[in-house]
Enzyme design. Structure first.
Site, PDB file in Angstrom:
ATOM      1  N   ASP A  90     -64.989 -12.255  23.164  1.00  0.00           N
ATOM      2  CA  ASP A  90     -66.003 -12.031  23.173  1.00  0.00           C
ATOM      3  C   ASP A  90     -67.028 -13.258  22.514  1.00  0.00           C
ATOM      4  O   ASP A  90     -68.162 -13.380  23.269  1.00  0.00           O
ATOM      5  CB  ASP A  90     -66.225 -11.066  21.577  1.00  0.00           C
ATOM      6  CG  ASP A  90     -65.316  -9.730  21.887  1.00  0.00           C
ATOM      7  OD1 ASP A  90     -64.645  -9.693  22.874  1.00  0.00           O
ATOM      8  OD2 ASP A  90     -65.708  -8.873  20.909  1.00  0.00           O
ATOM      9  N   GLU A  92     -53.120  -9.882  15.331  1.00  0.00           N
ATOM     10  CA  GLU A  92     -54.287  -9.844  16.392  1.00  0.00           C
ATOM     11  C   GLU A  92     -54.248 -11.252  17.064  1.00  0.00           C
ATOM     12  O   GLU A  92     -54.233 -11.033  18.433  1.00  0.00           O
ATOM     13  CB  GLU A  92     -55.577  -9.440  15.946  1.00  0.00           C
ATOM     14  CG  GLU A  92     -56.770  -9.105  16.630  1.00  0.00           C
ATOM     15  CD  GLU A  92     -58.041  -9.004  16.156  1.00  0.00           C
ATOM     16  OE1 GLU A  92     -59.050  -8.609  16.913  1.00  0.00           O
ATOM     17  OE2 GLU A  92     -58.043  -9.034  14.763  1.00  0.00           O
TER      18      GLU A  92
END
Length: 520
Positions: A201, A456
């Site tokens: 992102d 993550e």
């Protein structure tokens, strides 16, 4: 026996087709597969798997593909369901949305929420589902590769359920959408129209294209992600304002492709499409249809990827900005690299240029078996060199150039190491005969996944966890690497071109073995 024990008890000890070979794999701690399966069980909703219960409470597109790849080892039926649930939300134009929203989750649990995307109204012309709420953008096309791997985990179950027969037309429509609607540069490569589509992102690769975007006012949105993660680990408010502006403009244009201010050809997105084209060829053949046209397309796209995105000076692939009108004549983004190229795609005539940022997306094409040998060898050198330093200063692959001015070891995709890119590059190294490096990377993924509680992402230097823990794709891909076979098998390549793309003693990512499992 509880569900986690049932899942881990079904581990498949056989070699799964379409996987690269391994040599003398390092033993895995016995508890790691059970812990990984426990994460997937905890994040299962009954029809799909959320990436994280708190931070990402819906179904994400490429997350589900990676989850299915891990689940295939312990519950092939659930892995099939994971993909089927996602593909049920496909739009009529073929796009697979990057989020499928769970209606039982409160609107304020995640932003952008369904009332931002307004898929059933704003996406009506593009054929958005009427009864499901989704986003309107996409994510990398890993799905056909995942579907083929899931099928091979239990061919008997797959055939009995008609799994491939059901998903094949949807996967074909998905690829058709990308190849036709998203060829914005007119050369054959797919463009992303939002940084979220590429999956990385806030990568510094997007800084220059995003600088042209006027951000949405901060008061116009609320960031739910900051309630579940440290602000220093997340994209900045300025980044988010630009993401929101791009998404809102795309929505307000009815999700029509070609007219937006952001259009980038990304090497990882296109490499994953090529890999999935090869997988779709195998799926077609399993169903009795020819796969040669897809193989031909995959070889052509590989050549185009090299032609448009390879930069010899950088020693890796770079992103191409299709909206760069100010590229200096006769010079590429890196000064001595390829000159700007004309762009005559759906976005209209203009100039495009390579972006100078070195990021992990430029290494992901290593997964492709048809990559020229010299380029594959250069990518391996770049992976080990000072910009990524894998095997020296870092064990997992940093998401961004260690020497880059924008490097940050904790901020999302601006430096931290992610487990999905580690998994992809482990496959790529094996595909091109780098078995020792692949085994070291495999061991690093497993060690750090377990030590970080399936984080993550992690600090590439220290392995310190960042973002959410109990993250689904980290657990799933660790589970997959736990099942990496330790023996070579004599197999044919999926590539039928007659050219050897890896050394004769090695087999690549894309084998065409018909070896089934113990249930096949």
């Amino acid at each position: 026996m509880d569900r986690t024990a049932q899942l881990t008890a079904r581990s498949t000890p056989y070699e799964t087709a379409y996987d690269p070979p391994a040599t003398a794999a390092t033993p895995v701690t016995a508890s790691l597969p059970a812990r990984a399966a426990g994460v997937l069980e905890a994040n299962w909703t009954g029809a799909s798997t959320v990436p994280s219960r708190a931070l990402y409470p819906h179904q994400w597109s490429w997350d589900s593909a990676f989850v299915a790849i891990g689940l295939r080892h312990v519950s092939p039926r659930r892995a099939q369901t994971e993909l089927e649930t996602l593909l049920a939300a496909q739009w009529a134009d073929g796009r697979v949305p990057h989020i499928v929203f769970n209606p039982s989750v409160p609107l304020d649990a995640y932003f952008p929420s369904p009332d931002f995307w307004r898929s059933s109204t704003a996406g009506r012309t593009a054929g958005a589902p009427r009864t499901l709420q989704t986003s309107g953008i996409v994510q990398p096309p890993v799905h056909a590769l995942a579907a083929w791997l899931v099928h091979r985990a239990d061919p008997r179950l797959s055939r009995a359920r008609g799994f491939l027969a059901r998903v094949h037309p949807r996967l074909a429509a998905w690829h058709r959408y990308l190849l036709h609607r998203r060829d914005l540069g007119g050369a054959g490569l797919v463009s992303v129209v939002h940084p979220w589509e590429q999956g990385m992102d806030n990568s510094p690769c997007w800084d220059a294209p995003l600088a042209r975007i006027t951000p949405a006012p901060a008061r116009s949105f609320r960031r739910a992600d900051l309630e579940h993660g440290a602000a220093g680990d997340r994209p900045t408010d300025l980044d988010y304002g630009r993401y929101v502006r791009l998404a809102a403009d795309y929505r307000d244009a009815g999700y029509a492709d070609g007219g937006g201010e952001f259009a980038v050809e990304d090497p990882a997105f296109n490499a994953l499409l090529i890999a999935s084209e090869l997988a779709l060829a195998r799926i077609a053949e399993e169903l009795g249809a020819p796969g040669s046209a897809r193989r031909t397309r995959a070889h052509r796209l590989t050549a185009t990827l090299v032609e448009r995105l390879w930069d010899a000076d950088a020693g890796m692939f770079l992103c191409r900005d299709l909206r760069a009108e100010d590229a200096a004549p006769g010079r590429g983004a890196c000064g001595t690299g390829p000159a700007p190229l004309p762009s005559h795609g759906l976005g209209g005539p203009g100039r495009s240029r390579l972006l100078p940022e070195r990021a992990v997306c430029g290494l992901v094409p290593l997964i492709l078996p048809g990559l020229p040998r010299d380029i594959a060898a250069t990518l391996v050198r770049t992976l080990r060199g000072p910009h990524f330093s894998v095997g020296d200063r870092t064990r997992l692959v940093p998401s961004y150039d260690l020497l880059g001015a924008a490097f940050d070891p904790h901020r999302y995709w601006r430096g931290p190491a992610w487990f999905n890119t580690g998994w992809l590059l482990e496959r790529g190294l094996r595909t091109h005969g780098e078995t020792a490096a692949a085994e070291a990377l495999r061991r690093a993924v497993l060690d750090l996944a377990g030590a970080s509680d399936f984080a993550e992402y992690v600090d590439p230097y220290t392995g310190a966890p960042c973002g959410a823990t109990g993250f689904s794709w980290t657990a799933a891909l660790a589970l997959d690497l736990c099942h990496r076979p330790a023996a070579h098998h004599e197999r044919q390549h999926l590539d039928k071109s007659g050219q050897r793309v890896v050394p004769p003693t090695d087999t690549g990512t894309f084998d065409r073995s018909d070896r089934g499992g113990d249930r096949g």
